[in-house]
Design a protein around this motif. Structure first.
Motif, short mmCIF file in Angstrom:
data_model
loop_
_atom_site.label_atom_id
_atom_site.label_comp_id
_atom_site.label_asym_id
_atom_site.label_seq_id
_atom_site.Cartn_x
_atom_site.Cartn_y
_atom_site.Cartn_z
N GLY A 1 39.93 45.14 89.84
CA GLY A 1 41.18 44.38 89.94
C GLY A 1 41.01 42.91 89.62
N ARG A 2 39.87 42.34 90.03
CA ARG A 2 39.62 40.92 89.73
C ARG A 2 39.37 40.70 88.23
NH1 ARG A 2 37.19 41.16 94.85
NH2 ARG A 2 35.19 41.81 94.03
N GLU A 3 38.77 41.70 87.58
CA GLU A 3 38.45 41.55 86.16
C GLU A 3 39.68 41.74 85.27
OE1 GLU A 3 35.27 44.22 85.25
OE2 GLU A 3 33.85 43.16 86.54
N VAL A 4 40.64 42.50 85.73
CA VAL A 4 41.84 42.79 84.93
C VAL A 4 42.85 41.66 85.16
CG1 VAL A 4 43.77 44.36 84.63
CG2 VAL A 4 41.50 45.27 85.07
N THR A 5 43.32 41.11 84.07
CA THR A 5 44.33 40.07 84.17
C THR A 5 45.63 40.62 83.61
OG1 THR A 5 42.59 38.46 83.76
CG2 THR A 5 44.85 37.68 83.60
N LEU A 6 46.62 40.79 84.50
CA LEU A 6 47.91 41.31 84.07
C LEU A 6 48.88 40.16 83.83
CD1 LEU A 6 48.38 44.27 86.58
CD2 LEU A 6 47.55 44.38 84.24
N SER A 7 49.72 40.36 82.84
CA SER A 7 50.76 39.37 82.60
C SER A 7 51.85 39.55 83.66
CB SER A 7 51.36 39.57 81.20
OG SER A 7 52.07 40.80 81.17
N ASP A 8 52.76 38.59 83.74
CA ASP A 8 53.87 38.70 84.69
C ASP A 8 54.73 39.93 84.39
OD1 ASP A 8 53.06 36.44 86.02
OD2 ASP A 8 54.42 35.10 84.93
N GLU A 9 54.89 40.24 83.10
CA GLU A 9 55.69 41.40 82.72
C GLU A 9 55.02 42.70 83.18
OE1 GLU A 9 55.53 40.61 78.62
OE2 GLU A 9 57.18 39.19 78.64
N GLU A 10 53.70 42.79 83.03
CA GLU A 10 52.98 43.99 83.48
C GLU A 10 53.03 44.13 85.00
OE1 GLU A 10 49.58 44.36 80.03
OE2 GLU A 10 49.38 42.80 81.56
N THR A 11 52.91 43.03 85.70
CA THR A 11 53.00 43.05 87.16
C THR A 11 54.38 43.50 87.60
OG1 THR A 11 51.39 41.25 87.29
CG2 THR A 11 52.69 41.68 89.26
N ALA A 12 55.42 43.06 86.90
CA ALA A 12 56.80 43.44 87.23
C ALA A 12 57.00 44.95 87.08
CB ALA A 12 57.78 42.68 86.34
N ILE A 13 56.32 45.56 86.12
CA ILE A 13 56.43 47.01 85.94
C ILE A 13 55.96 47.73 87.20
CG2 ILE A 13 55.49 49.00 84.69
CD1 ILE A 13 55.40 47.16 82.19
N PHE A 14 54.82 47.28 87.76
CA PHE A 14 54.30 47.91 88.97
C PHE A 14 55.23 47.67 90.15
CE2 PHE A 14 50.20 47.55 86.65
CZ PHE A 14 49.90 48.91 86.63
N GLU A 15 55.80 46.51 90.24
CA GLU A 15 56.71 46.20 91.35
C GLU A 15 57.95 47.08 91.29
OE1 GLU A 15 56.24 44.23 93.99
OE2 GLU A 15 54.22 43.86 93.25
N GLY A 16 58.44 47.36 90.09
CA GLY A 16 59.64 48.16 89.94
C GLY A 16 59.41 49.64 90.22
N VAL A 17 58.18 50.10 90.13
CA VAL A 17 57.86 51.50 90.31
C VAL A 17 57.68 51.85 91.79
CG1 VAL A 17 56.12 53.27 89.81
CG2 VAL A 17 56.77 51.65 88.06
N ARG A 18 57.39 50.88 92.59
CA ARG A 18 57.09 51.12 94.01
C ARG A 18 58.27 51.80 94.71
NH1 ARG A 18 55.20 46.06 97.10
NH2 ARG A 18 53.58 46.28 95.54
#
Length: 84
Positions: A56-73
């Motif tokens: 998780g520390r090595e992977v850098t997600l963009s704000d758009e990618e992070t938003a995808i995970f937030e919307g799936v929860r």
């Protein structure tokens, strides 16, 4: 706690364990427990949680990618399992 009996230990091995136990300030039994634990639980072993955190520390997600995970929860409340 289970007990283990080891038969036919060569005298040289028993003597070496006795010396090693004395060096560590332990009984022979405590020294043997330490030796067995070290053999089956190597110090370099990486636990799953630590590995996932490192990934998780090595992977850098963009704000758009992070938003995808937030919307799936799924935010619905969990229900108790029924075994009937």
């Amino acid at each position: 706690m289970p007990s283990v009996t080891v038969r036919n230990v060569p005298e040289e091995v028993h003597r070496a364990i006795r010396v090693r136990a004395a060096q560590h300030g332990r009984s022979i039994e405590a020294e043997m427990r330490d030796i067995l634990e070290s053999a089956v639980r190597p110090s370099g072993r990486i636990k799953l949680g630590s590995l996932l955190a490192e990934i998780g520390r090595e992977v850098t997600l963009s704000d758009e990618e992070t938003a995808i995970f937030e919307g799936v929860r799924d935010k619905t409340q969990a229900r108790a399992a029924s075994f009937e």
